[in-house]
Scaffold this active site. Sequence first.
Site, mmCIF file in Angstrom:
data_model
loop_
_atom_site.group_PDB
_atom_site.id
_atom_site.type_symbol
_atom_site.label_atom_id
_atom_site.label_comp_id
_atom_site.label_asym_id
_atom_site.label_seq_id
_atom_site.Cartn_x
_atom_site.Cartn_y
_atom_site.Cartn_z
ATOM 1 N N ASP A 34 0.821 -1.217 0.000
ATOM 2 C CA ASP A 34 0.000 0.000 0.000
ATOM 3 C C ASP A 34 0.852 1.263 0.000
ATOM 4 O O ASP A 34 0.421 2.306 0.494
ATOM 5 C CB ASP A 34 -0.908 0.003 1.239
ATOM 6 C CG ASP A 34 -0.110 -0.036 2.541
ATOM 7 O OD1 ASP A 34 0.862 -0.805 2.618
ATOM 8 O OD2 ASP A 34 -0.441 0.717 3.473
ATOM 9 N N ARG A 56 3.762 1.533 -11.654
ATOM 10 C CA ARG A 56 3.285 1.069 -10.338
ATOM 11 C C ARG A 56 2.352 -0.129 -10.522
ATOM 12 O O ARG A 56 2.424 -1.112 -9.792
ATOM 13 C CB ARG A 56 2.554 2.204 -9.598
ATOM 14 C CG ARG A 56 3.465 3.341 -9.163
ATOM 15 C CD ARG A 56 2.774 4.303 -8.210
ATOM 16 N NE ARG A 56 1.667 5.053 -8.779
ATOM 17 C CZ ARG A 56 1.769 6.187 -9.452
ATOM 18 N NH1 ARG A 56 2.970 6.735 -9.628
ATOM 19 N NH2 ARG A 56 0.704 6.810 -9.933
ATOM 20 N N LYS A 147 -5.795 -0.279 7.137
ATOM 21 C CA LYS A 147 -4.564 0.055 7.866
ATOM 22 C C LYS A 147 -4.475 1.561 8.074
ATOM 23 O O LYS A 147 -4.877 2.333 7.199
ATOM 24 C CB LYS A 147 -3.355 -0.413 7.051
ATOM 25 C CG LYS A 147 -2.015 0.024 7.658
ATOM 26 C CD LYS A 147 -0.847 -0.291 6.758
ATOM 27 C CE LYS A 147 -0.077 0.971 6.451
ATOM 28 N NZ LYS A 147 1.164 0.704 5.697
ATOM 29 N N GLU A 188 -1.401 0.502 13.609
ATOM 30 C CA GLU A 188 0.052 0.578 13.376
ATOM 31 C C GLU A 188 0.668 1.801 14.042
ATOM 32 O O GLU A 188 0.708 2.878 13.451
ATOM 33 C CB GLU A 188 0.365 0.591 11.869
ATOM 34 C CG GLU A 188 1.872 0.619 11.618
ATOM 35 C CD GLU A 188 2.268 0.562 10.151
ATOM 36 O OE1 GLU A 188 1.388 0.544 9.275
ATOM 37 O OE2 GLU A 188 3.484 0.545 9.885
ATOM 38 N N GLU A 190 3.970 2.858 14.557
ATOM 39 C CA GLU A 190 5.370 2.481 14.241
ATOM 40 C C GLU A 190 6.361 3.380 14.962
ATOM 41 O O GLU A 190 6.338 4.598 14.805
ATOM 42 C CB GLU A 190 5.628 2.573 12.728
ATOM 43 C CG GLU A 190 7.109 2.293 12.426
ATOM 44 C CD GLU A 190 7.482 2.194 10.953
ATOM 45 O OE1 GLU A 190 6.613 2.422 10.088
ATOM 46 O OE2 GLU A 190 8.657 1.899 10.685
ATOM 47 N N SER A 301 3.409 -8.403 8.603
ATOM 48 C CA SER A 301 2.736 -7.516 7.644
ATOM 49 C C SER A 301 3.851 -6.691 7.030
ATOM 50 O O SER A 301 4.005 -5.505 7.321
ATOM 51 C CB SER A 301 1.706 -6.627 8.349
ATOM 52 O OG SER A 301 1.140 -5.719 7.428
HETATM 53 P P1 13P Z 1 7.755 -2.173 6.088
HETATM 54 O O1 13P Z 1 7.549 -3.640 6.348
HETATM 55 O O2 13P Z 1 8.452 -1.881 4.795
HETATM 56 O O3 13P Z 1 8.333 -1.452 7.268
HETATM 57 O O4 13P Z 1 6.316 -1.509 5.849
HETATM 58 C C1 13P Z 1 5.187 -2.056 6.309
HETATM 59 C C2 13P Z 1 4.120 -1.036 6.332
HETATM 60 O O5 13P Z 1 3.020 -1.311 5.918
HETATM 61 C C3 13P Z 1 4.394 0.293 6.897
HETATM 62 O O6 13P Z 1 3.207 1.002 7.070
#
Ligand code: 13P
Length: 363
Positions: A34, A56, A147, A188, A190, A301
């Site tokens: 995505d 893409r 997501k 997520e 991160e 993921s």
């Molecule tokens: P990476 O696995 O490349 O870190 O990315 C996963 C993702 O969906 C980040 O939002």
Amino acid sequence: MSQQFPALSETQKRDLHETALRIVSPGRGILAADESVGSMAKRLAQVGVENSEENRRQFRQILFSADDRINSCIGGVIFFHETLYQHTDHGVPFVKMIRDKGILVGVKVDKGVVPLPGTCGESTTQGLDGLSERCVQYRKDGASFAKWRCVLRISDTNPSKLAINENANVLARYCSICQQHGIVPIIEPEILPDGDHDLRRCQYITEKVLAAVYKAMSDHHVYLEGTLLKPNMVTPGHSCSTKYSPEEVAMATVTALRRTVPPAVTGVTFLSGGQSEEEATVHLNAINNCPLSKPWILSFSFGRALQASALRAWRGHKENEKSATEQFIKRAEVNSLACQGKYSGADNCGETNPRIYGSYHTY
Ligand code: 13P
């Protein structure tokens, strides 16, 4: 204290839970494909390919045309809006192609990371406006899960309490909106690997962030069984000079999760965060073999760690398409083993398999 309103019906809850379970059924994880148009520009530039809509589409076709070997490895694919409405060379919608393999379709519904005023370079994620309407449309168009990515950074002073709480809150609002529309939200938060912090500091920050996320989920009445968590693995910062074994990374990661993530959460699907493909697989395998009790399914993921070899094999040339697809299948297969703790081919974590790291990674 008043009751939650409007509550999900028992049928809505059951459907959400079943969808979440299907995505991470044994041996299966998620392909995160995505990347926004801007992120694809960076990916394609690495292999000298122009960032056009057609290129893409071609690259996504390479991934999605993998044969039935991936059906037991991939339970869900996350699409970007543009990709959701693209077709194969033969006119088959990508969504149909993926669903025909028994793989569920997800979509990135956030609208990107934006600065959070009042902080020292921190961010929140926008996209709540119109989210309800987008969920209705995406569900009609074949999506079953979504997501939303928030980003936190580690420094001597970050992440701030403000950034932790704001990002937890926006994730919880996104979740409750998705669930009202029968869409399973992937959460997520991160924590970026940028910095020279050690494993302990990453673990500490991960615990603080996840604790805030699940407090917000409770405040917003999110149905945890109908969600998946997509966290970073607990790893040292990219510039940290200390090296840690996969077992140490696994112990720090599982400990952080055990302290903060309720057992009701159906699955944890890690992002790869710029680790090399092999490193991400080895760490996932070690996490599944960590000798602590783990009440959730622990899977993947991955974006970069499932696509990097395929992209390098392709380089924009038609004659490379088949071998690029094979590279993707190989990564799907080894990660399927790793999410069951059965991967034993850990051989090339070194130079030939470089980290796929870009500083302050955007998506
Ligand atoms: P990476 O696995 O490349 O870190 O990315 C996963 C993702 O969906 C980040 O939002």
